[in-house]
Write an enzyme that holds these catalytic residues in place. Structure first.
Site, PDB file in Angstrom:
ATOM      1  N   SER A   1      -6.862 -16.176 -32.860  1.00  0.00           N
ATOM      2  CA  SER A   1      -8.086 -16.054 -33.222  1.00  0.00           C
ATOM      3  C   SER A   1      -8.713 -17.211 -33.837  1.00  0.00           C
ATOM      4  CB  SER A   1      -7.988 -15.125 -34.605  1.00  0.00           C
ATOM      5  OG  SER A   1      -9.086 -14.638 -35.359  1.00  0.00           O
TER       6      SER A   1
ATOM      7  N   HIS B   1      -8.493  -8.625 -35.802  1.00  0.00           N
ATOM      8  CA  HIS B   1     -10.010  -8.071 -36.081  1.00  0.00           C
ATOM      9  C   HIS B   1     -10.566  -8.494 -37.044  1.00  0.00           C
ATOM     10  CE1 HIS B   1     -12.112  -4.206 -34.495  1.00  0.00           C
ATOM     11  NE2 HIS B   1     -12.011  -5.133 -33.486  1.00  0.00           N
ATOM     12  N   ASN B   2     -10.406  -9.997 -37.359  1.00  0.00           N
ATOM     13  CA  ASN B   2     -11.044 -10.503 -38.540  1.00  0.00           C
ATOM     14  C   ASN B   2     -12.412 -10.500 -38.872  1.00  0.00           C
ATOM     15  OD1 ASN B   2      -8.087 -11.386 -38.443  1.00  0.00           O
ATOM     16  ND2 ASN B   2      -8.542 -13.494 -37.867  1.00  0.00           N
TER      17      ASN B   2
ATOM     18  N   HIS C   1     -12.360 -15.258 -27.432  1.00  0.00           N
ATOM     19  CA  HIS C   1     -11.613 -14.134 -27.884  1.00  0.00           C
ATOM     20  C   HIS C   1     -10.757 -13.451 -26.680  1.00  0.00           C
ATOM     21  CE1 HIS C   1      -9.903 -10.787 -30.393  1.00  0.00           C
ATOM     22  NE2 HIS C   1     -10.257  -9.882 -29.221  1.00  0.00           N
TER      23      HIS C   1
ATOM     24  N   GLY D   1       0.850 -11.526 -27.714  1.00  0.00           N
ATOM     25  CA  GLY D   1       0.115 -11.705 -29.069  1.00  0.00           C
ATOM     26  C   GLY D   1      -1.334 -11.924 -28.978  1.00  0.00           C
ATOM     27  N   ASN D   2      -2.002 -12.933 -29.769  1.00  0.00           N
ATOM     28  CA  ASN D   2      -3.247 -13.136 -30.040  1.00  0.00           C
ATOM     29  C   ASN D   2      -3.692 -14.240 -30.715  1.00  0.00           C
ATOM     30  OD1 ASN D   2      -5.853 -11.914 -32.205  1.00  0.00           O
ATOM     31  ND2 ASN D   2      -5.948 -11.871 -30.029  1.00  0.00           N
TER      32      ASN D   2
ATOM     33  N   GLU E   1      -2.440  -8.113 -33.128  1.00  0.00           N
ATOM     34  CA  GLU E   1      -3.565  -8.663 -32.758  1.00  0.00           C
ATOM     35  C   GLU E   1      -4.353  -8.951 -33.727  1.00  0.00           C
ATOM     36  OE1 GLU E   1      -5.801  -6.733 -29.776  1.00  0.00           O
ATOM     37  OE2 GLU E   1      -4.886  -7.788 -28.172  1.00  0.00           O
TER      38      GLU E   1
ATOM     39  N   ASP F   1       3.033 -12.704 -31.676  1.00  0.00           N
ATOM     40  CA  ASP F   1       2.131 -13.821 -32.809  1.00  0.00           C
ATOM     41  C   ASP F   1       0.806 -13.460 -32.799  1.00  0.00           C
ATOM     42  OD1 ASP F   1       0.979 -15.528 -30.892  1.00  0.00           O
ATOM     43  OD2 ASP F   1       2.884 -15.922 -30.595  1.00  0.00           O
TER      44      ASP F   1
ATOM     45  N   ASP G   1      -3.388  -0.514 -26.975  1.00  0.00           N
ATOM     46  CA  ASP G   1      -2.766  -1.557 -26.113  1.00  0.00           C
ATOM     47  C   ASP G   1      -1.185  -1.072 -25.983  1.00  0.00           C
ATOM     48  OD1 ASP G   1      -4.670  -3.452 -25.634  1.00  0.00           O
ATOM     49  OD2 ASP G   1      -4.116  -4.403 -27.509  1.00  0.00           O
TER      50      ASP G   1
END
Length: 749
Positions: free
Chosen positions: A550, A104-105, A55, A547-548, A102, A510, A126
């Site tokens: 996951s 936070h799944n 992560h 972006g992020n 982002e 994204d 952020d």
């Protein structure tokens, strides 16, 4: 147990350490020992474990994400790109906008309310850390089957967490999506985005330069919640038995965050900080190492000065804690007094915990004993980089060969009508008002468009009416069929949505949600999707600003559909020129822009009517998307259209029903020559929109489309209180509204 100091670690090289339990691999632990020339202390091991997690370090995705920089289009608007807390773009009139999405799944599956709430809190910080005032949030969500008992557990908690936290902050929730699919059953996707506004000169970066400058931790006290939370939790798959053996999910306090926001903005106004970083994933481990790494390199921290909620926390736990509502600032000695005064005014706890040093080491002490002595770049920016093997799955060819176009179609007008009602009442196509009505969409008074519009839009200057718009999109069914095209279709739809509102697409963030990177098939999906997105961003001239990623979104061996969620930010000179989706007046002429083809792979119709996924997704034509956007923006600016709605999931009939119900006026449609009524209504060909044109503007509008080479077909008129497809069927708006608006409340009540 005695304190594990640097001196003690040097003298006890053979002490066994729990590196595997902290998520590290054998070779990663060996590399840490090589970097340090000794075994790590417990505190150092804690820092490396969270900062080298998937992560935080992007170790499996870095090699592919580089394309976003290598293929970045030239764009004069870009002010801050990938690598900071969030990207920043110039939107004119001296304003800069920062935005990011982002995930936070995993925390949201374990504890839906707090997982979603702290996802909102984290993305807001952020944006705040860039120097901006947060002005709006969005939330793209994915859940399992709508009628599954666990969806009834997860969804209401997630929605309440997003609404509860965002509403308390006074931030309008202006966009996002809600999608249901069995593939997300054990892995809901809770993505959160935020938009912030500032002047160019107010941009702040996360770096700690200037030896002698003080390191100030301010905000909430540090507690035991979230220890190893998102950083480790998001770096592992769930086992098939469900959410057991989980690190604690962070606990949010939106009132504390509101105080933190206002306190920080006042600190910015008085220019009291030389560098700033929020504390999110990996907590103090992240903030100290990233600030030092991006600055001069040296930092001294006295960890025992950190304000605690729990006095029993060990140094390792303090470093790993992901307690919310905390920030870390670098402040010149002469400004510390004023900094602390402002914090006291806002009832925000602030403590000097260290200072920037001349050296190149991050050194952390506990009651005078040194427990960390590391090169900060090795923690924050020089973690492992994996070129994981990837290969096209063996099943991909068979999936694509299973053409949705061969599925049985309605045999007569009655069946066609029944399938329209079935489509618009299906969970994915039904109204999400039960969800979005729990969010405050209009707080602050500057929201001009919000769900269920194509894009959310906020005014950022009340004198000039300058505004920004954002849309998020991502179709996992398309991406499962073809990850390269699926990612491009996600970008194209968000780009089209922004343009349909009248705003000019400017830049991209994204959130790339995928299964386990240790599966070569998943890594192939990821590689193809990132390649597709990078290529399309280059073509459209919309750079990825950040972006992020996951990963590990799977339960046992079952991965989610590859789900690249793309957020497009656009700018509009005058929000009064915006275009809504709702039909506003009888007599307006309806035009279909673009070409309609036999394209049903991954379509809503194939899912709703046949529970089918197969074939190829709609073809992508990026030049057509650019042309369509230019026409929509020009028509909006020049008053040629009163409503516009992009065509995507569910095709034309879905868009027309939504526009009719939104505006309260019906529509009479005529099937164009060369198309069957079925294809006309349900095809999901990309690069299309439906617009309502005042009769007085028809000639000017069609001349513009003709001159630019965009197909524009007159398909009907806004009229009456029903949806009528001439020669086929009529559905009264009242019946359509009941079908469209009753599904979600019935499932979740």
């Amino acid at each position: 147990m005695s304190l594990d100091t640097v001196k003690h670690a040097t003298g006890t090289p053979d002490t066994e350490q729990p590196w595997a339990e902290l998520g590290l691999k054998q070779d990663e632990y060996s590399r840490i020992r090589e970097i340090l020339g000794r075994r790590p202390t417990g505190a150092e091991l804690a820092m490396y474990s969270v900062m080298w997690s998937e992560h935080c370090s992007y170790k499996s995705s870095k090699v592919h994400l580089r394309q976003f920089g290598e293929k970045a289009p030239e764009n004069d608007a870009m002010l801050v790109g990938i690598g900071e807390n969030a990207g920043v773009v110039d939107v004119g009139q001296g304003y800069a906008v920062t935005f990011k999405v982002e995930s936070h799944n995993h925390p949201s599956y374990i504890e839906p309310y707090q997982g979603a709430a702290t996802g909102v809190g984290g993305i807001v910080r952020d944006i705040l850390a860039m120097g901006a005032r947060p002005v709006a949030v969005v939330d793209p969500l994915r859940f399992g089957a709508a009628d599954h008992p666990d969806t009834r557990r997860v969804l209401p908690g997630v929605v309440a967490g997003i609404g509860g936290y965002g509403n308390c902050l006074g931030l309008p929730n202006i966009g996002g999506e809600v999608v249901f699919d069995p593939c997300y059953q054990g892995n809901p996707l809770v993505n959160a985005g935020c938009i912030g506004v500032m002047k160019h000169e107010d941009i702040h970066l996360a770096q700690a330069s200037g030896p002698g400058n003080k390191v100030i931790l301010y905000g909430a006290r540090t507690g035991g919640d979230g220890i190893g939370g998102v950083s480790v939790l998001a770096s592992e798959t769930f086992d098939s038995t469900g959410p057991a053996k989980r690190p604690a999910v962070q606990v949010g306090d939106p009132f504390q965050e509101k105080l933190l926001i206002e306190c920080t903005l006042e600190i910015f106004r008085e220019k009291l900080v030389a560098g700033i970083q929020d504390l999110g994933g990996a907590g103090l481990s992240c903030a100290t190492s990233e600030l030092a790494s991006a600055g001069s390199g040296g930092m001294h921290i006295d960890l025992d000065t950190v304000p605690l909620r729990d006095a029993t926390l060990s140094p390792e736990e303090i470093l790993m804690s992901e307690s919310q509502e905390r920030m870390c600032a670098i402040v010149e000695p002469g400004k510390v007094g004023r900094f602390l005064e402002i914090c006291e005014k806002w009832d925000v706890i602030a403590t000097v915990i260290g200072e920037v040093t001349e050296g190149e080491r991050l050194e952390i002490f506990w009651h005078g004993e040194q427990i960390v002595d590391v090169p900060p770049r090795t923690v924050a920016h020089e973690g492992p980089v994996y070129e994981r093997p990837y290969a096209r799955p063996e099943w991909q060819d068979a999936l694509q060969a299973d053409d949705a176009g061969a599925l049985p179609r309605p045999r007569d007008a009655a069946e066609l009508r029944a399938q329209v009602l079935r489509l618009i009442s299906s969970p994915n196509q039904a109204s999400k008002a039960w969800i979005t009505d729990q969010y405050d969409r209009f707080v602050q008074g500057n929201t001009v468009l919000a769900q269920p519009e194509d894009a959310g839009m906020v005014r950022i200057d009340e004198e000039t009416n300058l505004g920004v718009a954002m849309a998020t999109d991502g179709n996992g069914r398309y991406a499962k069929l073809d990850p390269y095209a699926g990612a491009q279709l996600a970008l194209a739809e968000a780009y089209r949505n922004v343009a349909a509102s009248g705003a000019r697409p400017l830049a991209v963030s994204d959130c790339l949600n995928f299964g386990s990177p240790e599966d070569p098939g998943v890594m192939w999906q990821f590689a193809e999707a990132t390649r597709g997105l990078a290529d399309a961003c280059l073509h459209l001239g919309t750079p990825v600003t950040g972006g992020n990623v996951s990963l590990y979104n799977q339960t046992g061996e079952t991965a989610i559909h590859p789900t690249p969620v793309v957020a497009v930010l656009g700018v509009i000179d005058d929000v009064n020129r915006r275009t809504p989706i709702g039909f506003a007046e009888e007599g307006q002429l309806l035009y279909l822009l673009g070409e309609t083809k036999e394209e049903f792979g991954g379509s809503a119709w194939s899912q709703v009517v046949h529970d089918h996924l197969g074939g190829l997704p709609p073809a992508v034509d990026l030049d057509r998307e650019k042309l369509l956007a230019e026409i929509l923006i020009s028509a909006s600016r020049d008053g040629m259209i009163d409503a516009a709605h992009d065509l995507s999931d569910g095709g034309l009939v879905q868009a027309v029903v939504e526009s009719a119900l939104r505006g309260g006026y019906g529509a009479r449609l005529v099937v164009p020559d060369g198309l069957s009524a079925f294809t006309f209504l349900f095809s999901e060909s990309a690069g299309r929109a439906v617009v309502a044109v005042p009769r007085s503007e028809e000639l000017r509008f069609t001349d513009m489309c003709g001159a630019r080479g965009l197909p524009a077909t007159r398909i009907g008129v806004v009229d009456g209180d029903a949806l009528e497809v001439q020669g086929e069927f009529t559905i009264p708006l009242a019946e359509a509204r009941t079908a469209h608006e009753g599904t979600i409340p019935a499932l979740l009540a």
